[in-house]
Structure formats: structure tokens, C-alpha cells
Design an enzyme around this catalytic site. Structure first.
Site, PDB file in Angstrom:
ATOM      1  N   GLN A   1       0.849  -1.188   0.000  1.00 20.66           N
ATOM      2  CA  GLN A   1       0.000   0.000   0.000  1.00 20.66           C
ATOM      3  C   GLN A   1       0.882   1.234   0.000  1.00 20.66           C
ATOM      4  O   GLN A   1       2.038   1.183   0.420  1.00 20.66           O
ATOM      5  CB  GLN A   1      -0.777   0.033   1.321  1.00 20.66           C
ATOM      6  CG  GLN A   1      -2.179  -0.456   1.247  1.00 20.66           C
ATOM      7  CD  GLN A   1      -2.795  -0.468   2.628  1.00 20.66           C
ATOM      8  OE1 GLN A   1      -2.460  -1.307   3.436  1.00 20.66           O
ATOM      9  NE2 GLN A   1      -3.688   0.449   2.894  1.00 20.66           N
TER      10      GLN A   1
ATOM     11  N   ASN B   1     -10.683  -9.229   3.250  1.00 23.71           N
ATOM     12  CA  ASN B   1      -9.837  -8.989   4.422  1.00 23.71           C
ATOM     13  C   ASN B   1      -9.242 -10.321   4.871  1.00 23.71           C
ATOM     14  O   ASN B   1      -9.955 -11.318   4.961  1.00 23.71           O
ATOM     15  CB  ASN B   1     -10.668  -8.417   5.582  1.00 23.71           C
ATOM     16  CG  ASN B   1     -11.284  -7.079   5.225  1.00 23.71           C
ATOM     17  OD1 ASN B   1     -11.033  -6.534   4.164  1.00 23.71           O
ATOM     18  ND2 ASN B   1     -12.114  -6.553   6.108  1.00 23.71           N
TER      19      ASN B   1
ATOM     20  N   ASP C   1      -8.516 -11.254   7.729  1.00 24.95           N
ATOM     21  CA  ASP C   1      -9.080 -11.744   9.001  1.00 24.95           C
ATOM     22  C   ASP C   1     -10.538 -12.194   8.860  1.00 24.95           C
ATOM     23  O   ASP C   1     -11.177 -12.535   9.847  1.00 24.95           O
ATOM     24  CB  ASP C   1      -8.934 -10.696  10.112  1.00 24.95           C
ATOM     25  CG  ASP C   1      -9.718  -9.422   9.850  1.00 24.95           C
ATOM     26  OD1 ASP C   1     -10.479  -9.370   8.854  1.00 24.95           O
ATOM     27  OD2 ASP C   1      -9.585  -8.464  10.636  1.00 24.95           O
TER      28      ASP C   1
ATOM     29  N   ASN D   1     -17.179  -6.865   2.404  1.00 23.97           N
ATOM     30  CA  ASN D   1     -15.855  -6.551   1.849  1.00 23.97           C
ATOM     31  C   ASN D   1     -15.218  -7.746   1.141  1.00 23.97           C
ATOM     32  O   ASN D   1     -14.009  -7.814   0.986  1.00 23.97           O
ATOM     33  CB  ASN D   1     -14.900  -5.970   2.897  1.00 23.97           C
ATOM     34  CG  ASN D   1     -14.104  -4.801   2.328  1.00 23.97           C
ATOM     35  OD1 ASN D   1     -14.611  -4.029   1.515  1.00 23.97           O
ATOM     36  ND2 ASN D   1     -12.848  -4.666   2.717  1.00 23.97           N
TER      37      ASN D   1
ATOM     38  N   LYS E   1     -12.053  -9.950  14.810  1.00 28.48           N
ATOM     39  CA  LYS E   1     -11.564  -8.621  15.182  1.00 28.48           C
ATOM     40  C   LYS E   1     -11.150  -8.569  16.658  1.00 28.48           C
ATOM     41  O   LYS E   1     -10.404  -7.701  17.064  1.00 28.48           O
ATOM     42  CB  LYS E   1     -12.671  -7.568  14.953  1.00 28.48           C
ATOM     43  CG  LYS E   1     -13.192  -7.494  13.523  1.00 28.48           C
ATOM     44  CD  LYS E   1     -12.173  -6.905  12.568  1.00 28.48           C
ATOM     45  CE  LYS E   1     -12.714  -6.762  11.159  1.00 28.48           C
ATOM     46  NZ  LYS E   1     -11.647  -6.511  10.179  1.00 28.48           N
TER      47      LYS E   1
END
Length: 508
Positions: free
Chosen positions: A190, A251, A253, A330, A396
Site C-alpha cells: 500500500q 480482508n 481476518d 468486503n 476482530k
């Protein structure tokens, strides 16, 4: 918000923002440009080009930040999406699979968002390296899933990790252990953007280093950065050259985000012959998801609306489970050719998320971010697919970790599936208190993970430990008051129980 920004937005909200305001805006952009040029001179030669690209990207984002006026959506224009724009997963699955599923799979690249640290769970280093099941980390499970696909269908689906400057080094060290796996693994980074002072709106960094007191001067600008970074890394062109057509982005996770052959087949062989450039997996909201971004129809296009974009007066309406029934998982399927076209036309439009932070020394800064799903409105023929909740299994917190470590799930080739022994498919609601926040504290408090097959709801607060082979059923609430401690004895069966007070089990 700084005084300057308040004055600026006030003036901008008045019709025909005055020339004076425009001059202030231009001055500010010039000041930021000069600061960044100064910082760029401190870059070592091997980092110069890369840093320059990052700074150019930041200046584009900063320019848009100064131009935008008020909330980014006009609530009156938000409509429910048309029926056919969000398809039920059952309908997609009902089409079955073609015989040539291997050739369809060979058009796919799997991208995992791997920029986050494990700090919220009390861990150092990349979150993807936290052990989640039988000593396997998020990254282990991902590699196992894709290797299983490649072996089963004799395909070559690569894995790409989008790292951030926070996770890149540690991730690359660990990748060597997968050298003998049947998965080609690529990484790209990124961007690294400068945090800006909330008052002056100038970068807080003095040079390009990100160690010492400069550590907090930089940030990765959200996963919306994937389009530019993937393009700039050269990987986009490489994969197009190899004949790849879609990326599946999720994601790292989210343990439910596995490659789904039915969705992939729908993309590659659409029933109406018209291919989707962007598919967003959505799932039904529960009370726990009221803050999740939702898909709407806006000015004739599908659009992702996040809670931060909603005018204050309409936040409750946005959270309504009856009006906005779905939210974005997502998990996204995106056409590589479309990303290339839009990136080269500079036509990917994502709302700016302004994230305010306070640094360790007390300095208030803001960081400008974007979200990957927000770009849906820039793509042609976008589609939502309403998928089962099982495709959204994010970890999370340690409360989530307890669920995925338990006998509620079985593990097969890197994929978790709900145990057949559980009579109802819903996931229990688990709330572990602050004594369990850090992974090492959480692990210390469970001698073994309890049997949770018949659990509906678990709340634990205070200094509580669990012995071996504990079984939890129905609703269980365990509260140790301040100064008290509760040890749940080995083999205990708690069914619809509230446990409070003090319960010590001491060896003698």
C-alpha cells in the site's frame, strides 16, 4: 476540525465560494506541495521514485479533500437498489458449475488485504500472523485453502498480499515457509501517506524515515488504495498478460472469505451474456451489524454508503434493519481489465474518509483514507450478491477468536465450516470483558476451549478463568466484581446460569 477548515467549509457552503476562499485553498495546496518536496529530498535514491508516486497520490487526495463540501451523500437521493441488482446467492448457486471449472479458476487471482497490525488484540506485528486454529495463523489458513483448490482442480490460482509498511517486512520473512506449497505468492505495498496536522493541515513528518519520532508521521491510506498500488506495482499488467481476468479481494481476518466457484462461474459465464465488472458480496444485517456500509441506488448507480457519510439526522434510519437489510462483507470480485481502464483514466471515485487521531505526544492529526468497496459506482454493470452469513466470519477481537477456536466449527483444508452437530445455524453472541482483550491473557484464562455447541449467549466480565472441559449452553453470564475472582471448575456444565461473586479453586 481546525478553525481554518471550519472557516473554509463555511465559506464553501455559501453559494459561489468567493475567490478569496479559492486563493486560500490554492495557497494551502502550494504549502503542502513545498513541504512534500522538502521531505522528498531526504529519500534515499532507491526509494525516491516510489516515495514520489506516494506523494503524488496523496496530493490528489488532499486536493479532493479541500474541494468537497459537507456530507458526501444527499439523503434525498438514496433509494433502495432495484430487485435485480442484488441477487440471492441461492439463484447463483442454482446454475451449477460447468465441466471446465478448472479453466474458469485459472482466470482468478486471490488478493488478501494484509495491511493491519494485531495491536487491537494485544499482539505485535501483522495481524495475519496470529494463531487462530490448531496453531494455524490467518495466513496459514489462506495458503491451505488456495493450495487445496490448485491441487483439486489442477489449477494455478496465485495469492497476492497487499501489505502496508507496517506489515511488509515481517510478512516477507514468514513467506519462506510456503516455498514448497502449490501456491505462487506475490506481495505489493500500500502507499505510505503523511499524516497532517489538524490545525495547519501540513504534514507532520520532517523527513522520509519512519523510525524513531517519525514513526507516527505516516499511515497506510485505507484499502481503497488497492487500485493505484496494485497498478503501480506492475502486478496488474503481469496478471493481465498471463490471461487472468478477475481478482477476489477480501480482508485476511475474514475466515469466511473463501473462493466461491459459483460466484466465479457467474462472473465468467453470465446468464445474460453481459459480464459484471464489480461484484460485492453482501449479507443480511443483524443487530450487531447496524454500522456496516450498505448498498443503495444513487443517481442510477449502485453505491456503497458508509455510516460516516450519513447526515446526523438520518443515522438512526441508516441503522434500521428493516430499511437497509444488508451490509457489505468486503468480499469483492473485480475485473482486472476494468481496474486498468479506470486507473488509466483516473476515473476511480471513492469518498474520502477523514480519520482523526491523537499521536502519543498529544498532537492532533488527520489521515485521509478511502475504502475499496466505495469504487463500485465507477464500474460498469456492478452487482450485489446476498451471500450466507457463513461467508462473513471476521476475527476482530478475542470474543471472535473464541468462536472460531471452539467446536462450533470444523476445519478442513484451511476452511472453517459450522459443525453439523449445532442444531441452529446462527453464531452465539459472545462478549468477553477487558481482562480477555489481549490474546495472551485470553489464552491464559482458558485451560481448554469450552464446548459451545448449544450456546446462545456468553458474557464474561472481570477476573474469570475456565478449567478444562467446561460446557456452556443457552445463556451464560459470568461476572466477577472488582477484587473478586471466579474460577469455573474443570468439567463444569453451565446451562442458562448467571455466576457472580467470588469462586476460587486452589490447589492444596
Amino acid at each position: 476540525m481546525s478553525r481554518f477548515v471550519q472557516d473554509l467549509s463555511k465559506a464553501m457552503s455559501q453559494d459561489g465560494a468567493s475567490q478569496f476562499q479559492e486563493v486560500i485553498r490554492q495557497e494551502l495546496e502550494l504549502s503542502v506541495k513545498k513541504e512534500l518536496e522538502k521531505i522528498l529530498t531526504t529519500a534515499p535514491s532507491h526509494e525516491f521514485e516510489h516515495t514520489k508516486k506516494d506523494f503524488d497520490g496523496f496530493r490528489k487526495l488532499f486536493h479532493r479533500f479541500l474541494q468537497e463540501k459537507g456530507p458526501s451523500v444527499d439523503w434525498g437521493k438514496i433509494q433502495r437498489p432495484p430487485e435485480d441488482s442484488i441477487q440471492p446467492y441461492e439463484k447463483i448457486k442454482g446454475r451449477g458449475l460447468p465441466e471446465n471449472i478448472s479453466s474458469v479458476l485459472n482466470k482468478l487471482v486471490v488478493v488478501k488485504l494484509n495491511g493491519g497490525l494485531g495491536t487491537s488484540m494485544g499482539c505485535k506485528g501483522p495481524k495475519s500472523l496470529i494463531g487462530v486454529r490448531n496453531e494455524n495463523t490467518f495466513l496459514d489458513l489462506t495458503v491451505q485453502q488456495i493450495e487445496h483448490l490448485n491441487k483439486t482442480y489442477n489449477t494455478d490460482v496465485p495469492l497476492v498480499l497487499m501489505n502496508s509498511f507496517n506489515t511488509d517486512e515481517d510478512t516477507k520473512k514468514i513467506l519462506q515457509k510456503y516455498n514448497h506449497c502449490r501456491v505462487k505468492i506475490y506481495t505489493f505495498n500500500q502507499s505510505r501517506y503523511p499524516r497532517i496536522n489538524k490545525e495547519s493541515l501540513l504534514p507532520v513528518a520532517k523527513d522520509v524515515s519512519y523510525s524513531g519520532e517519525n514513526t507516527e508521521a505516516w499511515y497506510p491510506p485505507g484499502h481503497g488504495d488497492i487500485y493505484a498500488s496494485f497498478y503501480n506495482s506492475g502486478l496488474l499488467d503481469t496478471f493481465i498478460g498471463e490471461g487472468k481476468e478477475y481478482i477476489f479481494v477480501s480482508n485476511i481476518d475474514n475466515l469466511g472469505a473463501t473462493v466461491d466457484l459459483y460466484i466465479l462461474n457467474h462472473l465468467m459465464n453470465p446468464p445474460n451474456g453481459k459480464r459484471c465488472e464489480f461484484v460485492m458480496e453482501v449479507t443480511n444485517k443483524t443487530r450487531a451489524d447496524v454500522k456496516g456500509g450498505t448498498l443503495t441506488q444513487y443517481e442510477g448507480k449502485l453505491r456503497l454508503v458508509e455510516i460516516a457519510q450519513v447526515p446526523k439526522a438520518h443515522v438512526d434510519e441508516f441503522k434500521s434493519v428493516s430499511k437497509f437489510k444488508i451490509f457489505n462483507t468486503n468480499n469483492l470480485w473485480i475485473s482486472l481489465a476494468a481496474v486498468k481502464r479506470l486507473q488509466e483514466q483516473n476515473a476511480i471515485d471513492m469518498e474520502i474518509i477523514v480519520n482523526a487521531k491523537t499521536l502519543d505526544g498529544g498532537l492532533n492529526v488527520i489521515q485521509l483514507e478511502t475504502a475499496v468497496g466505495a469504487a463500485i459506482k465507477s464500474f460498469e454493470n456492478s452487482l450485489g450478491i446476498n451471500v450466507p452469513r457463513s461467508r462473513f466470519l471476521p476475527v476482530k477481537t478475542t470474543s471472535d477468536l473464541l468462536l472460531v477456536m471452539s467446536n462450533l466449527y470444523s476445519l478442513n483444508a484451511g476452511s472453517l465450516t459450522m459443525s453439523e452437530k449445532r442444531e441452529f445455524p446462527t453464531v452465539p453472541l459472545v462478549k468477553l470483558g477487558s481482562s480477555f482483550t489481549k490474546v495472551q491473557d485470553y489464552l491464559r484464562r482458558f485451560e481448554s476451549i469450552p464446548d459451545m455447541l448449544e450456546l446462545d449467549h456468553l458474557t464474561v466480565s472481570g477476573d474469570v478463568t475456565f478449567g478444562k472441559n467446561v460446557s456452556l449452553k443457552g445463556t451464560v453470564i459470568i461476572i466477577a466484581n472488582h477484587g473478586d475472582r471466579i474460577d469455573i471448575p474443570p468439567g463444569a456444565v453451565l446451562e442458562n446460569k448467571i455466576v457472580s461473586g467470588n469462586l476460587r479453586i486452589l490447589d492444596h
